[in-house]
Design a protein around this motif. Structure first.
Motif, PDB file in Angstrom:
ATOM      1  N   GLY A  97      12.889 -13.187  15.858  1.00 34.90           N
ATOM      2  CA  GLY A  97      13.299 -13.003  17.245  1.00 34.90           C
ATOM      3  C   GLY A  97      12.715 -14.109  18.098  1.00 34.90           C
ATOM      4  N   ALA A  98      13.365 -14.418  19.179  1.00 32.19           N
ATOM      5  CA  ALA A  98      12.884 -15.464  20.067  1.00 32.19           C
ATOM      6  C   ALA A  98      11.656 -14.965  20.833  1.00 32.19           C
ATOM      7  CB  ALA A  98      13.988 -15.872  21.029  1.00 32.19           C
ATOM      8  N   SER A  99      11.142 -15.830  21.677  1.00 29.20           N
ATOM      9  CA  SER A  99      10.060 -15.482  22.591  1.00 29.20           C
ATOM     10  C   SER A  99      10.582 -15.619  24.009  1.00 29.20           C
ATOM     11  CB  SER A  99       8.862 -16.412  22.372  1.00 29.20           C
ATOM     12  OG  SER A  99       7.800 -16.089  23.239  1.00 29.20           O
ATOM     13  N   ILE A 100      10.358 -14.601  24.821  1.00 26.57           N
ATOM     14  CA  ILE A 100      10.873 -14.599  26.194  1.00 26.57           C
ATOM     15  C   ILE A 100       9.711 -14.465  27.162  1.00 26.57           C
ATOM     16  CG2 ILE A 100      12.292 -13.363  27.873  1.00 26.57           C
ATOM     17  CD1 ILE A 100      14.105 -12.510  25.587  1.00 26.57           C
ATOM     18  N   ARG A 101       9.643 -15.387  28.121  1.00 23.58           N
ATOM     19  CA  ARG A 101       8.683 -15.267  29.223  1.00 23.58           C
ATOM     20  C   ARG A 101       9.447 -14.795  30.454  1.00 23.58           C
ATOM     21  NH1 ARG A 101       3.847 -18.064  28.696  1.00 23.58           N
ATOM     22  NH2 ARG A 101       3.215 -16.668  30.393  1.00 23.58           N
ATOM     23  N   VAL A 102       8.949 -13.768  31.105  1.00 23.83           N
ATOM     24  CA  VAL A 102       9.633 -13.210  32.265  1.00 23.83           C
ATOM     25  C   VAL A 102       8.764 -13.343  33.505  1.00 23.83           C
ATOM     26  CG1 VAL A 102      10.944 -11.571  30.870  1.00 23.83           C
ATOM     27  CG2 VAL A 102       8.755 -10.862  31.853  1.00 23.83           C
ATOM     28  N   SER A 103       9.420 -13.567  34.618  1.00 20.43           N
ATOM     29  CA  SER A 103       8.736 -13.506  35.906  1.00 20.43           C
ATOM     30  C   SER A 103       8.686 -12.054  36.350  1.00 20.43           C
ATOM     31  CB  SER A 103       9.473 -14.346  36.945  1.00 20.43           C
ATOM     32  OG  SER A 103       8.926 -14.113  38.229  1.00 20.43           O
ATOM     33  N   ALA A 104       7.500 -11.620  36.777  1.00 24.09           N
ATOM     34  CA  ALA A 104       7.346 -10.232  37.222  1.00 24.09           C
ATOM     35  C   ALA A 104       6.866 -10.149  38.665  1.00 24.09           C
ATOM     36  CB  ALA A 104       6.379  -9.490  36.297  1.00 24.09           C
ATOM     37  N   SER A 105       6.970 -11.245  39.389  1.00 18.40           N
ATOM     38  CA  SER A 105       6.672 -11.260  40.818  1.00 18.40           C
ATOM     39  C   SER A 105       7.260 -12.535  41.398  1.00 18.40           C
ATOM     40  CB  SER A 105       5.162 -11.214  41.082  1.00 18.40           C
ATOM     41  OG  SER A 105       4.558 -12.459  40.771  1.00 18.40           O
ATOM     42  N   PRO A 106       7.530 -12.576  42.701  1.00 16.18           N
ATOM     43  CA  PRO A 106       8.079 -13.806  43.292  1.00 16.18           C
ATOM     44  C   PRO A 106       7.199 -15.027  43.051  1.00 16.18           C
ATOM     45  CG  PRO A 106       8.353 -11.978  44.808  1.00 16.18           C
ATOM     46  CD  PRO A 106       7.498 -11.459  43.672  1.00 16.18           C
ATOM     47  N   ALA A 107       5.868 -14.822  43.025  1.00 14.22           N
ATOM     48  CA  ALA A 107       4.958 -15.946  42.823  1.00 14.22           C
ATOM     49  C   ALA A 107       5.089 -16.558  41.436  1.00 14.22           C
ATOM     50  CB  ALA A 107       3.516 -15.482  43.058  1.00 14.22           C
ATOM     51  N   GLN A 108       5.624 -15.794  40.477  1.00 12.80           N
ATOM     52  CA  GLN A 108       5.773 -16.307  39.115  1.00 12.80           C
ATOM     53  C   GLN A 108       7.100 -17.046  38.903  1.00 12.80           C
ATOM     54  OE1 GLN A 108       5.063 -13.167  36.221  1.00 12.80           O
ATOM     55  NE2 GLN A 108       3.283 -12.407  37.348  1.00 12.80           N
ATOM     56  N   ASP A 109       8.015 -16.934  39.854  1.00 11.65           N
ATOM     57  CA  ASP A 109       9.354 -17.510  39.669  1.00 11.65           C
ATOM     58  C   ASP A 109       9.320 -19.013  39.428  1.00 11.65           C
ATOM     59  OD1 ASP A 109      10.405 -15.005  40.047  1.00 11.65           O
ATOM     60  OD2 ASP A 109      11.161 -15.384  42.079  1.00 11.65           O
ATOM     61  N   ALA A 110       8.443 -19.711  40.146  1.00  7.49           N
ATOM     62  CA  ALA A 110       8.437 -21.173  40.080  1.00  7.49           C
ATOM     63  C   ALA A 110       8.072 -21.703  38.704  1.00  7.49           C
ATOM     64  CB  ALA A 110       7.474 -21.726  41.132  1.00  7.49           C
ATOM     65  N   LYS A 111       7.398 -20.887  37.902  1.00  5.00           N
ATOM     66  CA  LYS A 111       6.956 -21.356  36.592  1.00  5.00           C
ATOM     67  C   LYS A 111       8.113 -21.488  35.601  1.00  5.00           C
ATOM     68  CE  LYS A 111       2.335 -19.318  37.032  1.00  5.00           C
ATOM     69  NZ  LYS A 111       1.329 -18.437  36.407  1.00  5.00           N
ATOM     70  N   ILE A 112       9.203 -20.779  35.868  1.00  4.16           N
ATOM     71  CA  ILE A 112      10.311 -20.752  34.901  1.00  4.16           C
ATOM     72  C   ILE A 112      10.887 -22.148  34.681  1.00  4.16           C
ATOM     73  CG2 ILE A 112      12.640 -19.890  34.497  1.00  4.16           C
ATOM     74  CD1 ILE A 112      11.837 -17.359  36.060  1.00  4.16           C
ATOM     75  N   LYS A 113      11.185 -22.833  35.771  1.00  2.00           N
ATOM     76  CA  LYS A 113      11.847 -24.130  35.648  1.00  2.00           C
ATOM     77  C   LYS A 113      10.958 -25.153  34.953  1.00  2.00           C
ATOM     78  CE  LYS A 113      15.065 -23.636  39.495  1.00  2.00           C
ATOM     79  NZ  LYS A 113      16.200 -23.420  38.562  1.00  2.00           N
ATOM     80  N   GLY A 114       9.641 -24.955  35.019  1.00  2.00           N
ATOM     81  CA  GLY A 114       8.742 -25.896  34.378  1.00  2.00           C
ATOM     82  C   GLY A 114       8.956 -25.975  32.874  1.00  2.00           C
ATOM     83  N   TYR A 115       9.227 -24.835  32.249  1.00  2.00           N
ATOM     84  CA  TYR A 115       9.491 -24.828  30.813  1.00  2.00           C
ATOM     85  C   TYR A 115      10.746 -25.637  30.489  1.00  2.00           C
ATOM     86  CZ  TYR A 115       6.167 -20.958  30.133  1.00  2.00           C
ATOM     87  OH  TYR A 115       5.048 -20.186  30.074  1.00  2.00           O
TER      88      TYR A 115
END
Length: 478
Positions: A137-155
Motif C-alpha cells: 500500500g502507498a503512504s499518505i500524508r494528510v493535513s489535519a489543520s489549516p496550518a498543515q496545508d502548506a506542507k503538502i505542496k512541498g512534497y
C-alpha cells in the motif's frame, strides 16, 4: 476518552501488542540459549533487532564461510523493532530535508537505496512459509489543520524539481476521503512507495532465517563490556565472544558511546492498538492498506491490521537526559499515551468508542540531521549503526547492507552512500541538549495543538518552537 482527558484509558507498558501477538503464534517455541563460556567467531553482532539480523543475513549471503554469533539482551524483536508502527517505506517522502542536508544527489542516492530495500523486504516477507502480515500500500500524508496545508505542496514540488515527479501526488480533500474518511482530514499527498507489516513477526522471521543460515543466536545475553583490539572481546554475564569484527546494533544504547553521543539524542514515541473494529473501518471507507500520517512535527502515524484493528502512534514522548536509556518515562509516560489516544479520537472520530487493547512506548535514537549513520570506530574493527530517528523498518535493511560492507571492507554502492560518508552534525552538550529539547518539545506540541483548535499559539510557545530554526538544527524543525 474526551480530548481534554490527561490520562489514557490503558496504562502504557511492555511488551508491545505486536510482540505479544508474534510470540503467541510461535506455540511455545523456546528462546535461543544464552551464551555460556568463551567462543571464537569471525563476526560478533550485538543486538537482535532489525539492524543486527539484517546485517547477519547480508554477511551470510555475501560470505557464507563466515562464522557469526549474534547476542540479544532480551528476546529478538522485543525492543524497538517490535514496538514501531510497522509502516514500511523508504526516503522518497524525506527528499526536501535530505536535500537541505546532503544535497540533491545525496538525497536521491539515499532514496534509491530505500527503494532497493523496499524490494528486498517485500521479497523476504512474502517468501513461502512466512506470514508477517505484509500488505502492499502507498503512504499518505494528510493535513489535519489549516496550518498543515502548506506542507503538502512541498512534497510535490521537491519531487518535480529533483526529477522524480511520479513518487508524490497531491490529493484533494475528496481524494483523501476516498482512502479514509474523517471530518478533520483536508488535502494530502500520496507517496507511491509503501507497505505495512507486523514488525515483531518480521523480526522473529529474521531471527529464524539467521539461525537457518548458520548464525549462532544467543538470546537473554546482554553485552556487559567490549574490549576492542586484535581480536575484540565482547563480554557477557556468563561468557565472552572473541571476534575479529564486531557490529554494534543496539539502538538507543549507542547514544552513550563517545563517538556517537554528540550526534544523537534519545527521544521516545508511544503507540496504541485498538480492539478490532472492521465494520467501523468500512464505514470510514478505509478499505485498502495505505499507511497514513498527519503533517505534525511530532507526527501521528496510523495504519490498519489484517484483523481490523488500528495502530495510532505519536512521536511526542519524553526526551531522556544525558541519553539515560533506563529512564522509565521512555516506556511508561501516561501523558504520552494520552496524546496517542487523543490523536486517535480526533483524527479518526469514527473509532470514538472503540476500546484500546494496549499502549506502549519506546526510545528513539534521533540524529542531528534525522538520518541514520553507519561507521567504523577509528583504529578498530568495531562497526555501528544508529540514528534511525523513528523511521526504522525500511532503513534497517539499508543499515544491514552498509554494516556488512564495512565488515567486509567493501567499497561498494552501500558503503559509498552519504549514510556512511557524510560529515555528522553535532547537537548541543548537556544540560542544554535535554533542557532545550524539552522546551522545544513543549513549544511545538503547544503550537500544534493550538493550531488544531483553530487558535493562535501563545508567544512563549511560538518562541520555544522556533529555537531549532534559529540555531540551524534539524531536530524539532517545524
Amino acid at each position: 476518552m474526551s480530548q481534554s482527558s490527561a490520562l489514557p484509558s490503558v496504562a502504557p507498558g511492555d511488551p508491545s501488542w505486536w510482540f505479544s501477538e508474534a510470540i503467541g503464534t510461535e506455540g511455545g517455541r523456546p528462546d535461543s540459549p544464552s551464551l555460556s563460556g568463551a567462543i571464537t567467531v569471525d563476526v560478533a553482532i550485538v543486538g537482535g533487532g532489525f539492524t543486527g539480523l539484517w546485517t547477519a543475513l547480508a554477511l551470510k549471503e555475501r560470505s557464507p564461510q563466515l562464522s557469526i554469533a549474534l547476542i540479544e539482551a532480551g528476546r529478538c524483536g522485543s525492543g524497538a523493532s517490535g514496538k514501531n508502527g510497522g509502516k514500511v517505506s523508504g526516503y522518497w517522502g524525506s527528499l526536501a530535508g535530505m536535500e537541505a542536508n546532503i544535497g540533491a544527489n545525496g538525497a536521491l542516492a539515499v532514496a534509491r537505496a530505500g527503494a532497493r530495500a523496499q524490494d528486498a523486504i517485500r521479497a523476504f516477507s512474502t517468501a513461502p512459509g512466512r506470514d508477517v502480515w505484509w500488505r502492499e500500500g502507498a503512504s499518505i500524508r494528510v493535513s489535519a489543520s489549516p496550518a498543515q496545508d502548506a506542507k503538502i505542496k512541498g512534497y510535490v514540488e521537491t519531487a518535480k524539481r529533483l526529477g522524480v515527479p511520479d513518487i508524490a501526488h497531491e490529493l484533494s480533500p475528496e481524494q483523501v476521503a476516498s482512502y479514509c474518511r474523517s471530518p478533520v482530514f483536508r488535502g494530502g499527498v500520496y507517496l507511491t512507495e509503501g507497505a505495512t507489516v507486523q514488525p515483531a513477526r518480521l523480526a522473529r522471521a529474521l531471527r529464524q532465517a539467521a539461525i537457518d543460515a548458520g548464525v549462532s543466536v544467543y538470546e537473554n545475553t546482554p553485552m556487559v563490556g567490549l574490549d576492542s583490539g586484535t581480536p575484540n572481546r565482547v563480554r557477557t554475564p556468563s561468557g565472552e565472544i572473541i571476534a575479529r569484527e564486531v557490529v554494534l546494533a543496539t539502538n538507543i544504547e549507542l547514544a552513550r558511546r563517545p563517538e556517537v553521543k554528540a550526534h544523537v539524542s534519545v527521544f521516545s514515541s508511544f503507540a496504541l492498538m485498538t480492539e478490532p473494529a472492521p465494520e467501523k473501518l468500512a464505514a470510514m471507507r478505509w478499505n485498502n492498506d495505505e499507511g497514513l500520517a498527519d503533517m505534525r512535527m511530532f507526527v501521528h502515524y496510523f495504519r490498519k491490521t489484517v484483523d481490523g484493528r488500528v495502530l495510532m502512534g505519536s512521536g511526542s514522548g519524553p526526551i531522556a537526559f544525558a541519553a539515560n536509556t533506563q529512564d522509565p518515562s521512555l516506556t511508561t509516560d501516561r501523558a504520552s499515551g494520552a496524546r496517542a489516544e487523543k490523536g486517535l479520537r480526533r483524527l479518526l472520530p469514527g473509532l470514538g468508542d472503540v476500546g484500546i487493547a494496549k499502549i506502549w512506548g519506546g526510545g528513539i535514537d534521533v540524529s542531528a540531521d534525522r538520518l541514520p549513520f553507519f561507521r567504523t570506530v577509528p583504529g578498530t574493527r568495531v562497526h555501528y549503526g544508529c540514528g534511525y530517528s523513528g523511521h526504522g523498518v525500511n532503513p534497517t535493511y539499508i543499515g544491514g547492507q552498509c554494516l556488512a560492507s564495512l565488515v567486509l571492507d567493501a567499497k561498494d554502492e552501500w558503503s559509498s552512500l552519504p549514510l556512511c560518508t557524510r560529515s555528522l552534525p553535532s547537537l548541543p552538550p548537556e544540560p542544554f541538549r535535554a533542557a532545550g529539547g524539552r522546551l522545544v518539545r513543549w513549544g511545538i506540541i503547544g503550537c500544534e495543538e493550538a493550531e488544531e483548535r483553530g487558535e493562535k499559539p501563545g508567544l512563549a510557545m511560538s518562541a520555544a518552537a522556533a529555537i531549532p530554526r534559529i540555531f540551524g538544527l534539524r531536530i524539532g524543525t517545524r
